[in-house]
Design a protein around this motif. Sequence first.
Motif, mmCIF file in Angstrom:
data_model
loop_
_atom_site.group_PDB
_atom_site.id
_atom_site.type_symbol
_atom_site.label_atom_id
_atom_site.label_comp_id
_atom_site.label_asym_id
_atom_site.label_seq_id
_atom_site.Cartn_x
_atom_site.Cartn_y
_atom_site.Cartn_z
ATOM 1 N N VAL A 100 -21.807 75.621 114.007
ATOM 2 C CA VAL A 100 -20.950 75.649 112.820
ATOM 3 C C VAL A 100 -20.795 77.082 112.309
ATOM 4 O O VAL A 100 -19.713 77.473 111.824
ATOM 5 C CB VAL A 100 -21.495 74.701 111.728
ATOM 6 C CG1 VAL A 100 -22.711 75.259 111.024
ATOM 7 C CG2 VAL A 100 -20.411 74.367 110.704
ATOM 8 N N GLN A 101 -21.830 77.901 112.449
ATOM 9 C CA GLN A 101 -21.708 79.300 112.048
ATOM 10 C C GLN A 101 -20.753 80.067 112.956
ATOM 11 O O GLN A 101 -20.107 81.020 112.524
ATOM 12 C CB GLN A 101 -23.084 79.962 112.035
ATOM 13 C CG GLN A 101 -23.980 79.496 110.892
ATOM 14 C CD GLN A 101 -25.358 80.127 110.930
ATOM 15 O OE1 GLN A 101 -25.924 80.357 112.002
ATOM 16 N NE2 GLN A 101 -25.944 80.376 109.771
ATOM 17 N N GLY A 102 -20.655 79.618 114.201
ATOM 18 C CA GLY A 102 -19.750 80.258 115.138
ATOM 19 C C GLY A 102 -18.339 79.703 115.123
ATOM 20 O O GLY A 102 -17.482 80.145 115.899
ATOM 21 N N GLY A 103 -18.078 78.714 114.251
ATOM 22 C CA GLY A 103 -16.743 78.154 114.138
ATOM 23 C C GLY A 103 -16.406 77.088 115.157
ATOM 24 O O GLY A 103 -15.283 76.572 115.177
ATOM 25 N N GLN A 104 -17.355 76.714 116.021
ATOM 26 C CA GLN A 104 -17.091 75.676 117.022
ATOM 27 C C GLN A 104 -17.207 74.272 116.448
ATOM 28 O O GLN A 104 -16.722 73.316 117.034
ATOM 29 C CB GLN A 104 -18.055 75.840 118.201
ATOM 30 C CG GLN A 104 -17.842 77.122 118.982
ATOM 31 C CD GLN A 104 -19.043 77.448 119.846
ATOM 32 O OE1 GLN A 104 -20.052 77.984 119.374
ATOM 33 N NE2 GLN A 104 -18.936 77.124 121.118
ATOM 34 N N ALA A 105 -17.878 74.151 115.318
ATOM 35 C CA ALA A 105 -17.946 72.894 114.578
ATOM 36 C C ALA A 105 -17.542 73.182 113.144
ATOM 37 O O ALA A 105 -17.761 74.275 112.625
ATOM 38 C CB ALA A 105 -19.355 72.307 114.628
ATOM 39 N N SER A 106 -16.938 72.198 112.487
ATOM 40 C CA SER A 106 -16.482 72.391 111.111
ATOM 41 C C SER A 106 -17.565 72.064 110.103
ATOM 42 O O SER A 106 -17.532 72.539 108.964
ATOM 43 C CB SER A 106 -15.263 71.510 110.840
ATOM 44 O OG SER A 106 -15.602 70.138 110.993
ATOM 45 N N ALA A 107 -18.537 71.257 110.517
ATOM 46 C CA ALA A 107 -19.581 70.801 109.605
ATOM 47 C C ALA A 107 -20.712 70.207 110.440
ATOM 48 O O ALA A 107 -20.550 69.926 111.629
ATOM 49 C CB ALA A 107 -19.033 69.750 108.638
ATOM 50 N N ILE A 108 -21.849 70.017 109.777
ATOM 51 C CA ILE A 108 -22.989 69.355 110.404
ATOM 52 C C ILE A 108 -23.262 68.049 109.668
ATOM 53 O O ILE A 108 -23.301 68.020 108.439
ATOM 54 C CB ILE A 108 -24.257 70.227 110.334
ATOM 55 C CG1 ILE A 108 -24.052 71.557 111.041
ATOM 56 C CG2 ILE A 108 -25.457 69.499 110.933
ATOM 57 C CD1 ILE A 108 -25.175 72.540 110.779
ATOM 58 N N CYS A 109 -23.463 66.995 110.419
ATOM 59 C CA CYS A 109 -23.955 65.738 109.882
ATOM 60 C C CYS A 109 -25.282 65.472 110.591
ATOM 61 O O CYS A 109 -25.328 65.457 111.828
ATOM 62 C CB CYS A 109 -22.962 64.608 110.129
ATOM 63 S SG CYS A 109 -23.450 63.032 109.379
ATOM 64 N N THR A 110 -26.342 65.295 109.840
ATOM 65 C CA THR A 110 -27.669 65.186 110.437
ATOM 66 C C THR A 110 -28.180 63.754 110.364
ATOM 67 O O THR A 110 -28.194 63.137 109.296
ATOM 68 C CB THR A 110 -28.670 66.118 109.733
ATOM 69 O OG1 THR A 110 -28.735 65.791 108.343
ATOM 70 C CG2 THR A 110 -28.263 67.576 109.884
ATOM 71 N N ALA A 111 -28.627 63.244 111.501
ATOM 72 C CA ALA A 111 -29.297 61.950 111.526
ATOM 73 C C ALA A 111 -30.724 62.128 111.023
ATOM 74 O O ALA A 111 -31.278 63.232 111.056
ATOM 75 C CB ALA A 111 -29.280 61.381 112.942
#
Length: 323
Positions: A100-111
């Motif tokens: 997400v810091q690199g822009g490859q993901a827009s957000a994190i959802c954690t299980a």
Amino acid sequence: MTAPVALTCGDPAGIGPEIAVAAWRMLGREVPFFWIGDPRHLPQGTDYIVISDPSEVGDVADGALPVLAHAFAQDVTPGQPDAALAQGVIDVIARAVALVQGGQASAICTAPISKKVLKDGAGFAFPGHTEFLAHLGGVRQVVMMLACPALRVVPATIHLALSEVPRLLTPETLEETIRITAAGLRRDLGIMAPRIAVAGLNPHAGEGGIMGREEIDWIIPLVERMRGQGFDLRGPMPPDTMFHAKARAGYDVAVCMYHDQALIPIKTIDFDGGVNVTLGLPFIRTSPDHGTAFDIAGKGIANPSSLVAALRMAQQMAKARLG
């Protein structure tokens, strides 16, 4: 268009893998996301496709869960937590943050994770997910917000014995909590003029000092000072009368003084649909508002509603940050 949401595996022995599959089936293309974990830990018969980069999520066939494979030390038995898998769980969280810091993901959802398993298996030095994410994000203080369509709540103190709350709830802590909450609602939810209700610490908000003096001694002066700085604050409000429907219509978020004061009302209103949101991070993080549920893992009865809501909120927040 936003990048897909990164969903971490959580503790593989918990319900995380099975609700990830259920959420993908329920959401379809509504919320593009990919799961980071070991494919061996997914429920038997899961239709998945291993991707090498999050940008490939859109190319995955309908019905198949996109998996960014992360090898663990061994397989897992649902319902039986294993300390040997602890380092893999930690590494998946760090990998999601890097994406997400690199822009490859827009957000994190954690299980959900098991803090005990991580501590026993890898010497995990953090009280939980939130503190680890704050460390990875390079920030000193973050705020936990629990949200559902009918209510948002923020506890100013979290996992403390009730006897410790009056000592550790300070004017500095409460002020920083209010500031982070207001900034988070503006940046991540698009609420540009957030109305914030502040709960009293004592019954009836102290009732003029009869039931406690914290409100008179420093909570009311703090609220009045911050109002003068432009914050739209209501209260301190009596905690027993601020969560019914008519009262909730008057604010966007309630800042509460301790864990149960915040979590009891939201879990009563929407037990299955609550979402845990971390405000104050340089990236977006949401999580279902439940634990690993080792007792029902692998039985096919886990409810994915909270995870579905968390994924939807992650996407909503990502869009809000884009403006």
